[in-house]
Design a protein around this motif. Structure first.
Motif, short mmCIF file in Angstrom:
data_model
loop_
_atom_site.label_atom_id
_atom_site.label_comp_id
_atom_site.label_asym_id
_atom_site.label_seq_id
_atom_site.Cartn_x
_atom_site.Cartn_y
_atom_site.Cartn_z
N LEU A 50 41.16 36.83 41.05
CA LEU A 50 41.75 36.60 42.37
C LEU A 50 41.22 37.16 43.52
N GLU A 51 40.59 38.41 43.34
CA GLU A 51 39.73 39.03 44.39
C GLU A 51 38.53 38.41 44.55
N MET A 52 37.83 37.74 43.80
CA MET A 52 36.70 36.99 43.67
C MET A 52 36.83 35.67 44.59
N GLN A 53 38.06 35.28 44.36
CA GLN A 53 38.63 34.08 45.04
C GLN A 53 38.91 34.48 46.38
N GLY A 54 39.57 35.38 46.50
CA GLY A 54 39.57 36.06 47.81
C GLY A 54 38.47 36.55 48.68
N VAL A 55 37.45 36.74 48.23
CA VAL A 55 36.38 37.31 48.89
C VAL A 55 35.69 35.85 49.18
N GLN A 64 43.59 33.47 55.87
CA GLN A 64 44.98 33.53 55.24
C GLN A 64 45.07 33.33 54.00
N ALA A 65 44.02 32.38 53.37
CA ALA A 65 43.98 32.13 52.17
C ALA A 65 43.68 33.46 51.27
N PHE A 70 44.50 38.47 47.76
CA PHE A 70 44.46 39.79 47.57
C PHE A 70 45.81 40.35 47.47
N SER A 71 46.93 39.75 48.03
CA SER A 71 48.02 40.16 47.82
C SER A 71 48.73 39.91 46.42
N TYR A 84 43.31 46.43 47.62
CA TYR A 84 43.75 46.94 48.87
C TYR A 84 42.64 47.22 49.91
N ASN A 85 41.72 47.42 49.33
CA ASN A 85 40.35 47.61 49.91
C ASN A 85 39.89 46.27 50.55
N ASN A 86 39.98 45.36 49.67
CA ASN A 86 39.78 43.81 50.00
C ASN A 86 40.58 43.33 51.06
N ARG A 87 41.70 43.51 50.85
CA ARG A 87 42.83 43.03 51.93
C ARG A 87 42.49 43.81 53.20
#
Length: 187
Positions: A50-55, A64-65, A70-71, A84-87
């Motif tokens: 999920l974090e990789m997709q968020g980045v 927004q995505a 990240f959430s 949290y750091n990425n968000r």
């Protein structure tokens, strides 16, 4: 080949804002890693994805995505600092400094001031504090991140240290006078 002392002198001449004797890269420690051993392996894999997709979404400009991804990662593993750091980074890019600072505080707290995420969060928070003219808080964050091995944070801590800057400026002037005595009036 130049000795460590020679490199320190050259560093002081060419980069007068750094503390005398500091050679960038010389004191670099091993690359920091986060301790994810306490998390369920399957959940950790899901959260990292999920974090990789968020980045990727953030890099593509879809903040927004990125925030949603990240959430989701935070909902799955709320005790893991990285999301949290990425968000916080996505919130900062969106202009939500207060939200970014909240997430950075949480990331630093969860990381226990150790590891890669703590280092990154401290640097980000230091930058946000510096932009808000909170130099004492920024300097403290940069000093902690520098202790974790961040070269950038070390440089920022020096820039925010008026005593180091003054000492290095005076040292630079002395060295310049020694190198060019005819210019400074010394004969």
């Amino acid at each position: 080949m130049a000795s460590a002392h020679d490199r320190a002198v050259l560093q002081a001449i060419f980069n007068p804002t750094t503390p005398f004797g500091d050679i960038p890269g010389l004191n670099q420690e091993e690359e920091l890693i986060d301790d994810d051993s306490g998390f369920d392996t399957e959940l950790l894999k899901q959260v990292k994805e999920l974090e990789m997709q968020g980045v990727s979404a953030a890099e593509a400009g879809d903040l927004q995505a990125a925030l949603q991804l990240f959430s989701q990662a935070i909902q799955i593993l709320p005790q893991r600092a990285s999301a949290y750091n990425n968000r916080a980074q996505a919130l900062r890019l969106q202009g939500n400094t207060a939200g970014a600072l909240e997430d950075l505080d949480q990331a630093i707290s969860l990381s226990g001031d150790t590891g890669r995420t703590a280092c990154q969060a401290l640097v980000q928070r230091g930058l946000l504090r510096r932009l808000a003219c909170q130099d004492d808080g920024a300097r403290a964050d940069f000093e902690k991140a520098a202790a974790l091995g961040s070269e950038f944070a070390r440089q920022q801590a020096v820039v925010l240290n008026p005593y180091a800057a003054l000492c290095n400026k005076m040292l630079s002037e002395v060295i310049n006078k020694l190198r060019n005595p005819e210019v400074s009036g010394m004969q």
